[in-house]
Design a protein around this motif. Structure first.
Motif, PDB file in Angstrom:
ATOM      1  N   ASN A 243       0.829  -1.205   0.000  1.00 39.15           N
ATOM      2  CA  ASN A 243       0.000   0.000   0.000  1.00 39.15           C
ATOM      3  C   ASN A 243       0.862   1.252   0.000  1.00 39.15           C
ATOM      4  O   ASN A 243       2.095   1.191   0.048  1.00 39.15           O
ATOM      5  N   GLY A 244       0.207   2.390  -0.063  1.00 34.28           N
ATOM      6  CA  GLY A 244       0.890   3.679  -0.053  1.00 34.28           C
ATOM      7  C   GLY A 244      -0.148   4.781  -0.105  1.00 34.28           C
ATOM      8  O   GLY A 244      -1.242   4.601  -0.654  1.00 34.28           O
ATOM      9  N   LYS A 245       0.172   5.917   0.466  1.00 33.66           N
ATOM     10  CA  LYS A 245      -0.761   7.034   0.494  1.00 33.66           C
ATOM     11  C   LYS A 245      -0.887   7.681  -0.893  1.00 33.66           C
ATOM     12  O   LYS A 245       0.113   7.929  -1.568  1.00 33.66           O
ATOM     13  N   THR A 246      -2.123   7.938  -1.271  1.00 31.73           N
ATOM     14  CA  THR A 246      -2.391   8.639  -2.527  1.00 31.73           C
ATOM     15  C   THR A 246      -3.664   9.470  -2.342  1.00 31.73           C
ATOM     16  O   THR A 246      -4.108   9.663  -1.205  1.00 31.73           O
ATOM     17  N   LEU A 334      -1.854   7.625  -8.483  1.00 32.40           N
ATOM     18  CA  LEU A 334      -1.933   6.216  -8.086  1.00 32.40           C
ATOM     19  C   LEU A 334      -0.597   5.495  -8.266  1.00 32.40           C
ATOM     20  O   LEU A 334      -0.209   4.664  -7.442  1.00 32.40           O
ATOM     21  N   ASN A 335       0.111   5.767  -9.335  1.00 31.09           N
ATOM     22  CA  ASN A 335       1.364   5.077  -9.624  1.00 31.09           C
ATOM     23  C   ASN A 335       2.584   5.731  -8.987  1.00 31.09           C
ATOM     24  O   ASN A 335       3.702   5.229  -9.114  1.00 31.09           O
ATOM     25  N   THR A 336       2.365   6.848  -8.306  1.00 35.05           N
ATOM     26  CA  THR A 336       3.464   7.519  -7.601  1.00 35.05           C
ATOM     27  C   THR A 336       2.998   7.889  -6.192  1.00 35.05           C
ATOM     28  O   THR A 336       2.864   9.078  -5.857  1.00 35.05           O
ATOM     29  N   PRO A 337       2.721   6.881  -5.347  1.00 36.16           N
ATOM     30  CA  PRO A 337       2.212   7.155  -4.000  1.00 36.16           C
ATOM     31  C   PRO A 337       3.223   7.934  -3.158  1.00 36.16           C
ATOM     32  O   PRO A 337       4.432   7.870  -3.393  1.00 36.16           O
ATOM     33  N   PHE A 338       2.715   8.660  -2.170  1.00 36.23           N
ATOM     34  CA  PHE A 338       3.562   9.450  -1.285  1.00 36.23           C
ATOM     35  C   PHE A 338       4.384   8.568  -0.346  1.00 36.23           C
ATOM     36  O   PHE A 338       5.471   8.964   0.079  1.00 36.23           O
ATOM     37  N   THR A 339       3.854   7.418   0.007  1.00 33.55           N
ATOM     38  CA  THR A 339       4.543   6.502   0.924  1.00 33.55           C
ATOM     39  C   THR A 339       4.488   5.090   0.351  1.00 33.55           C
ATOM     40  O   THR A 339       3.725   4.807  -0.582  1.00 33.55           O
ATOM     41  N   HIS A 340       5.294   4.226   0.926  1.00 40.24           N
ATOM     42  CA  HIS A 340       5.295   2.824   0.526  1.00 40.24           C
ATOM     43  C   HIS A 340       5.272   1.959   1.791  1.00 40.24           C
ATOM     44  O   HIS A 340       6.061   2.178   2.715  1.00 40.24           O
ATOM     45  N   GLY A 341       4.374   1.015   1.825  1.00 40.51           N
ATOM     46  CA  GLY A 341       4.274   0.157   2.995  1.00 40.51           C
ATOM     47  C   GLY A 341       3.516  -1.110   2.687  1.00 40.51           C
ATOM     48  O   GLY A 341       3.272  -1.442   1.520  1.00 40.51           O
ATOM     49  N   GLU A 342       3.127  -1.802   3.747  1.00 44.65           N
ATOM     50  CA  GLU A 342       2.370  -3.043   3.599  1.00 44.65           C
ATOM     51  C   GLU A 342       1.253  -3.092   4.623  1.00 44.65           C
ATOM     52  O   GLU A 342       1.336  -2.482   5.696  1.00 44.65           O
ATOM     53  N   ILE A 343       0.235  -3.837   4.296  1.00 42.61           N
ATOM     54  CA  ILE A 343      -0.910  -4.038   5.177  1.00 42.61           C
ATOM     55  C   ILE A 343      -0.818  -5.435   5.790  1.00 42.61           C
ATOM     56  O   ILE A 343      -0.448  -6.400   5.111  1.00 42.61           O
ATOM     57  N   GLY A 344      -1.145  -5.517   7.079  1.00 41.95           N
ATOM     58  CA  GLY A 344      -1.035  -6.799   7.771  1.00 41.95           C
ATOM     59  C   GLY A 344      -2.154  -7.027   8.765  1.00 41.95           C
ATOM     60  O   GLY A 344      -3.110  -6.239   8.851  1.00 41.95           O
ATOM     61  N   VAL A 345      -2.027  -8.079   9.540  1.00 43.02           N
ATOM     62  CA  VAL A 345      -2.990  -8.467  10.570  1.00 43.02           C
ATOM     63  C   VAL A 345      -2.487  -7.951  11.916  1.00 43.02           C
ATOM     64  O   VAL A 345      -1.305  -8.080  12.244  1.00 43.02           O
ATOM     65  N   LEU A 346      -3.377  -7.360  12.696  1.00 41.20           N
ATOM     66  CA  LEU A 346      -3.037  -6.745  13.977  1.00 41.20           C
ATOM     67  C   LEU A 346      -3.630  -7.552  15.122  1.00 41.20           C
ATOM     68  O   LEU A 346      -4.786  -7.977  15.074  1.00 41.20           O
ATOM     69  N   MET A 347      -2.821  -7.748  16.183  1.00 42.74           N
ATOM     70  CA  MET A 347      -3.323  -8.477  17.357  1.00 42.74           C
ATOM     71  C   MET A 347      -2.574  -8.040  18.605  1.00 42.74           C
ATOM     72  O   MET A 347      -1.541  -7.370  18.522  1.00 42.74           O
ATOM     73  N   ARG A 348      -3.056  -8.440  19.749  1.00 45.23           N
ATOM     74  CA  ARG A 348      -2.427  -8.038  20.998  1.00 45.23           C
ATOM     75  C   ARG A 348      -1.171  -8.860  21.261  1.00 45.23           C
ATOM     76  O   ARG A 348      -1.003  -9.960  20.728  1.00 45.23           O
ATOM     77  N   LYS A 349      -0.278  -8.318  22.081  1.00 44.46           N
ATOM     78  CA  LYS A 349       0.917  -9.052  22.462  1.00 44.46           C
ATOM     79  C   LYS A 349       0.539 -10.236  23.350  1.00 44.46           C
ATOM     80  O   LYS A 349      -0.518 -10.257  23.972  1.00 44.46           O
TER      81      LYS A 349
END
Length: 384
Positions: A243-246, A334-349
């Motif tokens: 993902n990335g911000k756009t 869309l093809n030049t997002p402001f940021t670059h990252g990944e989406i994942g699953v979130l859970m408690r420690k």
């Protein structure tokens, strides 16, 4: 006559005894020969293995659980006992090298189907084991952890916002959730061998809901970006979507917005949903723009299209859906997002075994093509 009969019976008994002794000797020889092969195999597989001793091949799938009868069997001199037990049961032997004691440990092993965690856990407890081992993902799962709790319950509870097409959306008309993230969660549930239910959360309350006592859900999914800040207080899986911000804007304004500088002006009305990374990005990078916070993320694209705002800060995962379904909208960056990252699953420690299982499931989905097919279904960019 009685003497003759007695002599004949004596000869017969000797013959039977000799035959049984030879048979027993032959069987022991066969067991020792197989044990020699297993021992030789173990020397080049110190990280551990599960071996079908009938064919001397390693099964690639299944849940391996050891028998209590061969517990603490180590080195070559105890391997015959393990092989003998295995041949009388399923025909599998597990082994690993213990670096601390410099000993090879072996067990007679039973294999379960990979969606039969419940049966595997039950058998493991009956046989005084602490873990079961999933072959396809090389994953050890403890019998007293979070995964075991979910399997015993028969249902995994998933938190999701339901406002983020096409990753997680709640249809009020049907009362059902749909989306890319929803199908990832369903795939994880299938691999756990349990049913699934969804609990609504929101971007402002996401962290609090993950950390709530008593626990509200087992994990959260659906457009959650992996960040160091989140990993400081919670657990996050490896990425399953890039993902990335756009931005989204009106199609008529597509040529107007070509950079972050074009957005950061007082006359530009930027709309974001509260509490998430979109608002955080806008606050940090758009200090001159006029920012509007709207409580319902799913309503923002339509408000932009209607002229109630000029720009929506969003992700490259979300923007294509709205461009495709609403001709009034465009995503020029869309093809030049402001940021670059990944989406994942979130859970408690404290749910490390669940995190390990989720990560292994994601890795397996990448390997077997499931993840790529889901990307194609939802018109998302595959980054692996």
């Amino acid at each position: 006559m009685l003497k003759v009969l007695s002599f004949i019976l004596t000869i017969y008994s000797v013959a039977v005894f000799t035959s049984c002794s030879r048979s027993s000797s032959d069987e022991q020889g066969r067991i020792s020969a197989i044990a020699d092969k297993v021992w030789a195999f173990s020397q080049s597989h110190q990280d551990g293995f599960t071996l079908d001793i009938r064919t001397m091949t390693e099964p690639s799938e299944g849940i391996a659980v050891n028998y209590a009868a061969t517990k603490n069997s180590h080195s070559r001199n105890q391997l015959d006992k393990v092989v003998s037990h295995s041949l009388q049961h399923e025909g599998y032997v597990g082994g690993w090298y213990h670096a601390g004691s410099h000993l090879y440990y072996f067990n007679s092993t039973r294999l379960f189907a990979e969606n039969a965690l419940g049966e595997a856990f039950k058998f493991g407890k009956e046989n005084e084991q602490h873990t079961v081992f999933i072959l396809s993902t090389s994953t050890d799962i403890p019998l007293d952890g979070k995964v075991a709790q979910i399997v015993e319950r028969g249902n995994v509870i998933v938190g999701t916002t339901g406002d983020y097409r096409p990753l997680s959306f709640y249809e009020t008309a049907t009362g059902e959730y749909w989306g890319f993230g929803i199908e990832i969660a369903q795939e994880i549930a299938k691999r756990l061998g349990v049913k699934i239910s969804f609990v609504k959360t929101s971007w402002p309350t996401l962290s609090a809901d993950v950390l709530a006592e008593p626990q509200t859900f087992d994990f959260a999914i659906g457009g959650i970006t992996i960040t160091d800040a989140r990993k400081e207080t919670m657990l996050m899986s490896e990425g399953y979507l890039a993902n990335g911000k756009t931005i989204l804007c009106r199609a008529s304004d597509a040529e107007r917005f070509k950079s972050l500088e074009d957005l950061d002006k007082p006359e530009v009305r930027v709309m974001v949903n509260p509490g998430g990374l979109n608002e955080k990005f806008a606050n940090e990078n758009l200090t001159h723009a006029t920012k509007i916070v709207h409580p319902k993320n799913e309503e923002i694209p339509s408000l932009v299209a209607q002229g109630k705002a000029d720009v929506m800060i969003t992700e490259i995962t979300e923007a294509p859906y709205y461009v495709k379904t609403d001709s009034r909208l465009a995503a020029p960056l869309l093809n030049t997002p402001f940021t670059h990252g990944e989406i994942g699953v979130l859970m408690r420690k404290g749910q490390d075994d669940l995190l390990q299982f989720v990560n292994a499931s994601i890795q397996q989905m990448k390997k077997d093509g499931t993840l790529r097919k889901l990307h194609e279904k939802y018109n998302l960019v595959y980054a692996w």
